[in-house]
Scaffold this active site. Structure first.
Site, PDB file in Angstrom:
ATOM      1  N   HIS A 128       0.873  -1.180   0.000  1.00  7.81           N
ATOM      2  CA  HIS A 128       0.000   0.000   0.000  1.00  7.81           C
ATOM      3  C   HIS A 128       0.912   1.234   0.000  1.00  7.81           C
ATOM      4  CE1 HIS A 128      -2.712   2.987   1.905  1.00  7.81           C
ATOM      5  NE2 HIS A 128      -3.709   2.247   1.470  1.00  7.81           N
ATOM      6  N   ASP A 205       3.120  -4.593   7.967  1.00 10.08           N
ATOM      7  CA  ASP A 205       1.915  -3.783   7.825  1.00 10.08           C
ATOM      8  C   ASP A 205       0.722  -4.746   7.915  1.00 10.08           C
ATOM      9  OD1 ASP A 205      -0.300  -2.409   6.988  1.00 10.08           O
ATOM     10  OD2 ASP A 205       0.528  -1.780   5.057  1.00 10.08           O
ATOM     11  N   GLN A 208      -4.557  -5.084   6.852  1.00  7.39           N
ATOM     12  CA  GLN A 208      -5.579  -5.978   6.284  1.00  7.39           C
ATOM     13  C   GLN A 208      -5.493  -7.380   6.885  1.00  7.39           C
ATOM     14  OE1 GLN A 208      -7.945  -4.975   4.275  1.00  7.39           O
ATOM     15  NE2 GLN A 208      -7.165  -3.017   3.547  1.00  7.39           N
ATOM     16  N   LYS A 231     -10.476  -0.686  10.386  1.00  9.82           N
ATOM     17  CA  LYS A 231     -10.612  -1.885   9.548  1.00  9.82           C
ATOM     18  C   LYS A 231     -10.960  -3.104  10.388  1.00  9.82           C
ATOM     19  CE  LYS A 231      -7.228  -0.303   6.136  1.00  9.82           C
ATOM     20  NZ  LYS A 231      -8.049   0.386   5.160  1.00  9.82           N
ATOM     21  N   CYS A 369      -4.900   2.626  -3.554  1.00 12.86           N
ATOM     22  CA  CYS A 369      -3.654   3.148  -2.961  1.00 12.86           C
ATOM     23  C   CYS A 369      -2.533   2.120  -3.093  1.00 12.86           C
ATOM     24  CB  CYS A 369      -3.841   3.562  -1.502  1.00 12.86           C
ATOM     25  SG  CYS A 369      -5.132   4.759  -1.254  1.00 12.86           S
TER      26      CYS A 369
HETATM   27  N1  C6P Z   1      -6.253   0.565   2.805  1.00  6.55           N
HETATM   28  C1  C6P Z   1      -8.098   0.202   1.281  1.00  6.55           C
HETATM   29  O1  C6P Z   1      -9.177   0.489   0.766  1.00  6.55           O
HETATM   30  P1  C6P Z   1      -4.937   3.796   7.184  1.00  6.55           P
HETATM   31  O2  C6P Z   1      -5.408   4.672   6.058  1.00  6.55           O
HETATM   32  O3  C6P Z   1      -3.748   4.376   7.878  1.00  6.55           O
HETATM   33  O4  C6P Z   1      -6.017   3.366   8.087  1.00  6.55           O
HETATM   34  O5  C6P Z   1      -4.444   2.423   6.497  1.00  6.55           O
HETATM   35  C2  C6P Z   1      -3.494   2.460   5.481  1.00  6.55           C
HETATM   36  C3  C6P Z   1      -3.272   1.097   4.920  1.00  6.55           C
HETATM   37  C4  C6P Z   1      -2.048   0.490   5.128  1.00  6.55           C
HETATM   38  N2  C6P Z   1      -1.805  -0.740   4.678  1.00  6.55           N
HETATM   39  C5  C6P Z   1      -2.723  -1.448   4.024  1.00  6.55           C
HETATM   40  C6  C6P Z   1      -2.403  -2.832   3.562  1.00  6.55           C
HETATM   41  C7  C6P Z   1      -3.989  -0.887   3.771  1.00  6.55           C
HETATM   42  O6  C6P Z   1      -4.899  -1.612   3.111  1.00  6.55           O
HETATM   43  C8  C6P Z   1      -4.257   0.417   4.211  1.00  6.55           C
HETATM   44  C9  C6P Z   1      -5.585   1.071   3.920  1.00  6.55           C
HETATM   45  C10 C6P Z   1      -7.601   0.986   2.467  1.00  6.55           C
HETATM   46  O7  C6P Z   1      -7.430  -0.732   0.863  1.00  6.55           O
HETATM   47  C11 C6P Z   1      -7.743   2.459   2.249  1.00  6.55           C
HETATM   48  S1  C6P Z   1      -6.666   3.075   1.018  1.00  6.55           S
END
Ligand code: C6P
Length: 411
Positions: A128, A205, A208, A231, A369
């Site tokens: 991401h 990370d 997910q 999430k 993203c």
């Molecule tokens: N992905 C998606 O629709 P934040 O924005 O900080 O809560 O998470 C960022 C992030 C980091 N790593 C991974 C693997 C992610 O999937 C995400 C967020 C969302 O896939 C929003 S772009």
């Protein structure tokens, strides 16, 4: 197909999520955009409401009753997170605004002071943007170089290339546990073991991963683990950075302000101990309390049961979608979590998103993203259906029928 089993009562779970009663264009909501953000159960909404109605004040700053009560609720949430990911102690759990801030914190506080020209940070092609851009920034600041492990046509890491790229120049490996664009579950334990054999720390990370698979940071051996509250059925604006105590202790504060100090004078400042050293300013108190309630909720259902249910949805949805002419699934790794990215020959992903919405089906359309993943698979974007504990097999049928209808309208 039935969506209810003796072991897993999806109907009762759905009853905990008021928003699932919504109608969209007169049709029942089929919420399949959980990768972007999950919905919240009443238990989380109630915990936040109860805080504001009965206990709210600032934390760690007052001797009065409300400040004490808020502090206890805030600190309790940290205890819950510790248990949830099996951190060795509570002060290894730092509250942040989300996975993004957690990764930036490590980039600036751990990596930046250590990196110099000739050093390397190793990431993968399926990250991401949150796990790419902070490293590009720190490389620019220090002269270090970013190395990228390629991925196969199935959407799996090319492990032989990982081993080739991992070297004595590597100062940190930062890798996604579950890809948000492909659904791939990476072999993080294997990656961590290989990195540790060379003395290289690893950030995972887990944005997910934590909502879908049990995570034990000690068993994995992760040095840092990042995730977001929203999430995992919790509030937005709150997240977690897990870090090994030794590493966190060696790192300077990321931001300066209240709560992260022991004493301040114009001659100098003494920093607070872990984890407060990294929590400058009034924190997201309601977010943290809500995250604690979300973790209680997930643990009550059980991540093993959730993972099994979502795997069933994934298998069913994969077989249904594969049978649709003109649909191509992007990401067919052997180990996948519950999401399917796909493209249609005849329809742009944004139009897929709009057409499905008209049927009540919420999916995400775009680059998620993760633009390097789109470039790797030579697609401008994908549509993505991502599952959660409350989704049903009937909803997969609605998704599949809505896709077929969309193709019919565009051909
Ligand atoms: N992905 C998606 O629709 P934040 O924005 O900080 O809560 O998470 C960022 C992030 C980091 N790593 C991974 C693997 C992610 O999937 C995400 C967020 C969302 O896939 C929003 S772009």
């Amino acid at each position: 197909m039935t969506s209810n089993t003796a072991q897993y009562d999806v109907v009762s779970i759905r009853n905990d999520f008021p928003i699932l009663n919504r109608k969209i264009f007169g049709k029942p909501l089929v919420y399949l955009d959980n990768g972007a953000s999950t919905q919240r159960p009443t238990q989380v909404i109630d915990a936040v409401t109860d805080l504001y109605e009965n206990h709210y004040s600032n934390v760690h700053r007052g001797v009065h009753t409300l400040s004490q009560e808020s502090s206890v609720l805030y600190d309790d949430a940290r205890v819950k997170v510790r248990g949830f990911i099996n951190a060795a102690c509570v002060h290894e759990v730092v509250f942040t605004s989300g996975a993004t801030e957690s990764i930036n914190l490590v980039a600036q506080s751990y990596a930046r002071p250590r990196l110099q020209k000739g050093d390397e940070i190793l990431i993968t092609h399926m990250e991401h943007h949150s796990n790419i851009v902070p490293w590009q920034m720190v490389c620019e600041q220090t002269g270090a170089e970013l190395k990228v492990v390629p991925i196969s046509d199935k959407g799996e890491l090319e492990m032989d290339r990982f081993h080739e790229l991992l070297s004595e120049k590597t100062k940190l490996v930062s890798v996604v546990h579950v890809s948000n664009a492909l659904g791939t579950v990476n072999p993080v334990k294997e990656l961590i073991d290989a990195a540790h054999a060379l003395g290289v720390p690893v950030l995972v990370d887990g944005a997910q991963a934590v909502p879908h698979i049990p995570v034990d940071v000690q068993k994995l051996g992760a040095d840092f683990y990042a995730f977001s509250g929203h999430k995992i059925y919790g509030p937005t604006g709150v997240g977690v950075l897990y870090g090994k105590e030794k590493l966190l202790n060696e790192m300077p504060p990321y931001q300066g302000g209240g709560d992260m100090i022991l004493s301040v004078s114009f001659e100098g400042t003494t920093y607070n101990q872990l984890p407060y050293k990294f929590e400058a300013g009034t924190p997201n108190i309601a977010g943290v309390v809500g995250l604690g309630a979300a973790i209680d909720y997930v643990q009550k259902i059980g991540l093993g049961a959730i993972a099994a249910h979502e795997h069933g949805l994934l298998v069913y949805a994969t077989s249904r979608l594969r049978r649709i002419d003109g649909l191509r699934i992007i990401g067919e790794a052997d180990q996948k979590a519950g999401l399917i990215s796909f493209v249609l020959d005849a329809v742009h992903p944004h139009d897929i998103g709009t057409m499905l919405d008209a049927e009540g089906v919420a999916v995400r359309a775009g680059h998620h993203c993760a633009q390097p993943v789109m470039e790797r698979f030579k697609v401008p974007a994908t549509a993505r259906a991502s599952f959660a504990m409350y989704n049903t097999f009937d909803e997969i049928d609605v998704l599949a029928e809505a896709i077929v209808k969309t193709i019919g309208m565009f051909s």
